[in-house]
Write a protein that holds these residues in place. Structure first.
Motif, short mmCIF file in Angstrom:
data_model
loop_
_atom_site.label_atom_id
_atom_site.label_comp_id
_atom_site.label_asym_id
_atom_site.label_seq_id
_atom_site.Cartn_x
_atom_site.Cartn_y
_atom_site.Cartn_z
N PHE A 1 47.84 20.74 51.54
CA PHE A 1 47.85 21.98 52.32
C PHE A 1 48.86 22.99 51.79
CE2 PHE A 1 46.83 18.48 55.26
CZ PHE A 1 45.53 18.83 55.56
N LEU A 2 49.34 22.76 50.56
CA LEU A 2 50.35 23.63 49.97
C LEU A 2 49.89 24.08 48.59
CD1 LEU A 2 53.62 21.68 50.86
CD2 LEU A 2 52.69 23.69 52.02
N PRO A 3 50.40 25.21 48.11
CA PRO A 3 50.08 25.63 46.74
C PRO A 3 50.53 24.57 45.75
CG PRO A 3 51.90 26.94 47.61
CD PRO A 3 51.35 26.16 48.76
N THR A 4 49.68 24.31 44.75
CA THR A 4 49.94 23.21 43.81
C THR A 4 49.76 23.70 42.38
OG1 THR A 4 49.16 21.60 45.44
CG2 THR A 4 49.27 20.87 43.16
N ARG A 5 50.61 23.24 41.50
CA ARG A 5 50.49 23.52 40.07
C ARG A 5 50.57 22.20 39.31
NH1 ARG A 5 54.86 28.53 39.90
NH2 ARG A 5 53.78 29.87 41.39
N TYR A 6 50.15 22.24 38.05
CA TYR A 6 50.13 21.04 37.24
C TYR A 6 50.84 21.28 35.91
CZ TYR A 6 46.81 19.15 40.56
OH TYR A 6 46.21 18.69 41.71
N ILE A 7 51.63 20.30 35.51
CA ILE A 7 52.26 20.28 34.19
C ILE A 7 51.50 19.25 33.36
CG2 ILE A 7 54.39 19.88 32.91
CD1 ILE A 7 55.88 20.41 35.56
N THR A 8 50.94 19.66 32.24
CA THR A 8 50.09 18.79 31.44
C THR A 8 50.64 18.72 30.02
OG1 THR A 8 48.62 20.66 30.99
CG2 THR A 8 48.04 19.23 32.83
N THR A 9 51.09 17.55 29.64
CA THR A 9 51.64 17.35 28.30
C THR A 9 51.06 16.08 27.69
OG1 THR A 9 53.54 16.10 29.13
CG2 THR A 9 53.80 18.48 28.94
N TYR A 10 51.25 15.93 26.39
CA TYR A 10 50.81 14.71 25.71
C TYR A 10 51.86 14.33 24.67
CZ TYR A 10 49.62 17.17 21.40
OH TYR A 10 49.69 17.90 20.24
N ARG A 11 51.81 13.05 24.27
CA ARG A 11 52.68 12.56 23.21
C ARG A 11 51.89 11.58 22.36
NH1 ARG A 11 55.80 8.01 22.68
NH2 ARG A 11 55.46 7.42 24.85
N LYS A 12 51.95 11.74 21.07
CA LYS A 12 51.31 10.80 20.15
C LYS A 12 52.12 9.51 20.13
CE LYS A 12 49.45 10.53 15.47
NZ LYS A 12 49.36 11.20 14.15
N LYS A 13 51.45 8.38 20.37
CA LYS A 13 52.16 7.12 20.55
C LYS A 13 52.66 6.53 19.24
CE LYS A 13 50.97 4.17 23.57
NZ LYS A 13 50.22 3.12 24.29
N SER A 14 51.84 6.54 18.20
CA SER A 14 52.23 5.96 16.92
C SER A 14 52.44 7.07 15.91
CB SER A 14 51.16 4.98 16.44
OG SER A 14 49.90 5.62 16.39
N LEU A 15 53.66 7.22 15.43
CA LEU A 15 54.01 8.30 14.51
C LEU A 15 54.30 7.75 13.13
CD1 LEU A 15 56.45 10.35 16.77
CD2 LEU A 15 54.01 10.72 16.45
N THR A 16 53.94 8.50 12.13
CA THR A 16 54.31 8.16 10.77
C THR A 16 55.77 8.52 10.55
OG1 THR A 16 53.67 10.31 9.89
CG2 THR A 16 51.96 8.63 10.03
N GLY A 17 56.36 8.02 9.43
CA GLY A 17 57.75 8.33 9.14
C GLY A 17 58.00 9.81 8.99
N GLU A 18 57.07 10.51 8.37
CA GLU A 18 57.21 11.95 8.20
C GLU A 18 57.18 12.67 9.53
OE1 GLU A 18 57.80 15.59 6.49
OE2 GLU A 18 58.02 13.58 5.61
N GLU A 19 56.28 12.24 10.44
CA GLU A 19 56.18 12.86 11.76
C GLU A 19 57.46 12.62 12.56
OE1 GLU A 19 51.40 12.79 12.71
OE2 GLU A 19 52.60 11.00 13.06
N LYS A 20 58.04 11.45 12.42
CA LYS A 20 59.28 11.16 13.14
C LYS A 20 60.42 12.05 12.65
CE LYS A 20 58.17 6.35 14.21
NZ LYS A 20 58.51 4.92 13.96
N ARG A 21 60.44 12.31 11.34
CA ARG A 21 61.49 13.17 10.79
C ARG A 21 61.30 14.61 11.22
NH1 ARG A 21 60.83 9.58 6.43
NH2 ARG A 21 59.23 10.93 5.50
N ARG A 22 60.05 15.04 11.33
CA ARG A 22 59.78 16.44 11.68
C ARG A 22 59.97 16.70 13.16
NH1 ARG A 22 54.63 17.61 11.09
NH2 ARG A 22 53.92 15.66 10.32
#
Length: 420
Positions: free
Chosen positions: A147-168
């Protein structure tokens, strides 16, 4: 066992602390993307249903008497009380919502506030689907009417990262799942990787608080193509049991050699309820067991060629009627001509003054022939029985005659004189 060196132990602690810092950074990045800062216009106060709600009279002098009104009337919700100029609403219900105003002893307005009541957010229901292998979308619905105004926060995260992705990206590649204003309750992750896994965070926020759902997504599991397009069904000339069916890839599926589709075709005559189903990897198929002269309804769906994910929804229906069988058409025309001829020769329906003779000459002849055949078989049976009886009596009489002749011969021999 060799004891660990102090340097190795310190390195282990630093590495564990680094993981914790990465997790906290990801959480902060997720929370900082779209957290709302305001809720509606000024002069609105939100309260939780079933709890005590306190409304302050801003502008009132300490210790002065104030009056509270609701929607301009003196009547206040049952059980409400004024404490040090503030209005307290115990166990507030939806009926207690409204516009409240406080006034001084002269009735002058000091402060007004609009009270809206509702619930804390519930954990949202979330589902995800990929209509191609490059993007995926998620949709959600609230598990509770707040019964109240509602908003949504929508994010994602890649679970398995390569070494280069972790450094970046030290935060673990946290990014926004982009919401489409034209499609309420959906967001899309673009340029995703087919062989990767993702964690979605859908957070429901309202003025009272927030609640979130984490969902792990694997592209191979959620792939579900859109239905095939351009379905066409046509009769095959000179083939009364065949229909030619063709279709196209859905426009949302990039046609690449490494990611192809296979198809499922279902069809039935419109007068039947059960479907016949065939599968193919081609963009056309010939139905070979259709019913001549009956209209058929046809649909097609698609799935990843390597059987990943789910079948698409069925396409829109297409209909066609196989050509008529020439032999059947000639037979029907002949039957029609005979029927028309018999109608032409049909006698008048006017009353006939002659007495109606309901006996049929052919029927009488058939009855007489049947009776004659029956009489013939009866006589033949009687004759056979008589012959059998006569033969038996004759044999019996012969058997009685043979002993008598033997005795006569014996007597005759006995009477002959004997030689001395």
């Amino acid at each position: 066992m060799t004891p660990a060196s102090p340097g190795a132990e310190m390195h282990s602690h630093i590495r564990g602390l680094g993981r914790v810092m990465v997790f906290l950074a990801a959480a902060l990045a997720s929370a900082s993307l779209t957290i709302p800062e305001g809720w509606g216009e000024e002069g609105v106060q939100y309260g939780q249903l079933g709890t005590d709600v306190t409304l302050s009279c801003i502008g009132a002098r300490t210790g002065s008497l104030v009056q509270w009104r609701r929607d301009g009337a003196m009547a206040l919700p049952e059980g409400s009380a004024i404490h040090q100029g503030a209005l307290v609403l115990p166990r507030a219900s939806l009926a207690a919502a409204g516009t409240y105003s406080c006034h001084d002893e002269d009735g002058s307005l000091l402060h007004a506030v609009s009270l809206q009541l509702g619930h804390l957010p519930g954990v949202p229901f979330v589902s995800c689907r990929a209509s191609d292998y490059e993007n995926f979308s998620c949709s959600w619905t609230s598990s509770l009417e707040t019964f109240l105004p509602t908003r949504y926060i929508t994010t994602y995260r890649k679970k398995s990262l390569t070494g280069e992705e972790k450094r970046r990206n030290k935060s673990g590649h946290v990014g926004p799942c982009l919401q489409d204003p034209a499609r309420t309750g959906t967001c899309t992750v673009h340029r995703s990787e087919f062989w990767s896994s993702y964690r979605l965070n859908i957070t429901e926020v309202n003025p009272l608080g927030s609640s979130f759902r984490l969902l792990d997504v694997t592209m191979q599991a959620i792939i579900k193509p859109d239905p095939p397009e351009g379905l066409v069904v046509e009769p095959v000339p000179l083939a009364p049991r065949r229909l030619h069916v063709s279709w196209k890839y859905p426009a949302s599926w990039p046609k690449e050699p490494h990611f192809q589709l296979r198809f499922r075709l279902q069809y039935r005559p419109i007068i039947h309820r059960s479907w016949s189903v065939v599968e193919t990897v081609n963009l056309s198929e010939v139905i070979t067991d259709a019913f001549a002269g009956l209209e058929h309804v046809v649909q097609v769906s698609a799935k990843d060629f390597l059987d990943a994910g789910n079948w698409s929804e069925w396409s829109a229906e297409a209909r066609a009627t196989p050509v008529r069988d020439p032999a059947t058409m000639v037979s029907e025309e002949t039957t029609t001509d005979i029927s028309l001829g018999s109608l032409a020769e049909e006698p008048s329906q006017a009353p006939n003054p002659e007495p109606i003779n309901r006996s049929d000459p052919l029927e009488n002849t058939a009855i007489l022939v049947s009776l004659g055949i029956f009489a013939f078989f009866v006589l033949a049976a009687v004759l056979v029985i008589a012959i059998l009886i006569w033969l038996r009596v004759r044999k019996h009489s012969k058997d009685e005659t043979k002993p008598h002749n033997f005795l006569v011969a014996a007597t005759h021999l006995k009477a002959l004189p004997s030689e001395c």
